[in-house]
Design a protein around this motif. Sequence first.
Motif, PDB file in Angstrom:
ATOM      1  N   UNK A 133       0.811  -1.218   0.000  1.00  0.00           N
ATOM      2  CA  UNK A 133       0.000   0.000   0.000  1.00  0.00           C
ATOM      3  C   UNK A 133       0.846   1.270   0.000  1.00  0.00           C
ATOM      4  N   UNK A 134       2.146   1.126   0.137  1.00  0.00           N
ATOM      5  CA  UNK A 134       3.045   2.279   0.206  1.00  0.00           C
ATOM      6  C   UNK A 134       3.576   2.588  -1.181  1.00  0.00           C
ATOM      7  N   UNK A 135       3.592   3.877  -1.531  1.00  0.00           N
ATOM      8  CA  UNK A 135       4.087   4.286  -2.846  1.00  0.00           C
ATOM      9  C   UNK A 135       5.531   3.816  -3.020  1.00  0.00           C
ATOM     10  N   UNK A 136       5.807   3.017  -4.049  1.00  0.00           N
ATOM     11  CA  UNK A 136       7.145   2.447  -4.212  1.00  0.00           C
ATOM     12  C   UNK A 136       8.107   3.418  -4.895  1.00  0.00           C
ATOM     13  N   UNK A 137       9.370   3.038  -4.924  1.00  0.00           N
ATOM     14  CA  UNK A 137      10.348   3.761  -5.724  1.00  0.00           C
ATOM     15  C   UNK A 137      10.201   3.311  -7.173  1.00  0.00           C
ATOM     16  N   UNK A 138      10.159   4.259  -8.091  1.00  0.00           N
ATOM     17  CA  UNK A 138      10.072   3.932  -9.513  1.00  0.00           C
ATOM     18  C   UNK A 138      11.449   4.149 -10.117  1.00  0.00           C
ATOM     19  N   UNK A 139      12.055   3.086 -10.612  1.00  0.00           N
ATOM     20  CA  UNK A 139      13.415   3.163 -11.131  1.00  0.00           C
ATOM     21  C   UNK A 139      13.420   3.310 -12.646  1.00  0.00           C
ATOM     22  N   UNK A 140      14.219   4.225 -13.179  1.00  0.00           N
ATOM     23  CA  UNK A 140      14.423   4.284 -14.639  1.00  0.00           C
ATOM     24  C   UNK A 140      15.309   3.140 -15.085  1.00  0.00           C
ATOM     25  N   UNK A 141      15.434   2.962 -16.379  1.00  0.00           N
ATOM     26  CA  UNK A 141      16.270   1.900 -16.933  1.00  0.00           C
ATOM     27  C   UNK A 141      17.693   1.990 -16.391  1.00  0.00           C
ATOM     28  N   UNK A 142      18.251   0.824 -16.042  1.00  0.00           N
ATOM     29  CA  UNK A 142      19.626   0.782 -15.567  1.00  0.00           C
ATOM     30  C   UNK A 142      19.782   1.015 -14.087  1.00  0.00           C
ATOM     31  N   UNK A 143      18.676   1.239 -13.360  1.00  0.00           N
ATOM     32  CA  UNK A 143      18.730   1.496 -11.920  1.00  0.00           C
ATOM     33  C   UNK A 143      17.870   0.467 -11.177  1.00  0.00           C
ATOM     34  N   UNK A 144      18.023   0.428  -9.854  1.00  0.00           N
ATOM     35  CA  UNK A 144      17.188  -0.453  -9.048  1.00  0.00           C
ATOM     36  C   UNK A 144      17.970  -1.456  -8.240  1.00  0.00           C
ATOM     37  N   UNK A 145      19.191  -1.776  -8.660  1.00  0.00           N
ATOM     38  CA  UNK A 145      19.984  -2.736  -7.904  1.00  0.00           C
ATOM     39  C   UNK A 145      20.480  -2.130  -6.596  1.00  0.00           C
ATOM     40  N   UNK A 146      20.789  -0.830  -6.635  1.00  0.00           N
ATOM     41  CA  UNK A 146      21.230  -0.110  -5.452  1.00  0.00           C
ATOM     42  C   UNK A 146      20.612   1.286  -5.441  1.00  0.00           C
TER      43      UNK A 146
END
Length: 278
Positions: A133-146
């Motif tokens: 229910x919590x707004x997540x982080x939206x990662x652009x291409x190439x991001x998200x691992x850290x």
Amino acid sequence: MGSHVLLLTLYFDSALGWHSRGYNHRPRRRSAVSGASYAILTPSELPSWSWIGWQERITTDHCDGARILGKSNNTRETFPITTWFTAKLPTAVASERRRILSTWPEDRIRYKDLSRSLPPGWQRHNPPKFGPQVRPIVYPDGCGQYVFSNEAMMKNSNEREGLNNLWYYPVPIAEISASTPPFIPEQTAYLFCETFKVRLLAVYGRLGDTLYLYDAAKKIIGFLIPPLPPELATLPQERKKEVELVAISRIKRYEVPYLFEEDRFASYVTTSEHIAVL
């Protein structure tokens, strides 16, 4: 003002996507004045394509950013589609024009490279986890691992807990001291480029200042928001008008949808692309 000018040059393609904040607003042209008087708003040499040429609350949500913002379930990245030049006069020939060096699209690729050593002061972290229910982080291409942080960066008291001072990727921080000399590039009001253009039918929508764009098949393919050119800003709301638009950049939007029936955010990211126009 100098730092703002440099940032606008760095982010130039995305910075052109600024617009008036909210609907039913009528931005007014700002004049170059001396002293502290800001009441004179007649047409001036301040550029119409920049936020600095207008008296209005503005938003730059079309601009790219490396910082993670916790108040939105979407983010975007801008990609250049043309080369821009600027000059003092609209009649300037090619040799009198200065190229606007927007390096951010290339810099962004380099900053995302996890094989590079971290710039001084930066730390790498595992991404925080949130409930459905919590707004997540939206990662652009190439991001998200850290995610990344730097104590030298100012914290934002408006960010939600767990996302304050977090970045998609590390960016170098210039060391500025009291002895650092100021630098302001030459200020010129006119833009030049070679780009694409199209003529479309503009029709007012239900949100007042928003103009929806229709193609020849009478299909909505986009919209315009303030500041509008004078011939449209004064157009009665029951009227239609053919407008000529030029492409300024390509924007890729990333979004985690909210599933209302299930009362939660989705576990996937949707992407869409559109062309920003003037």
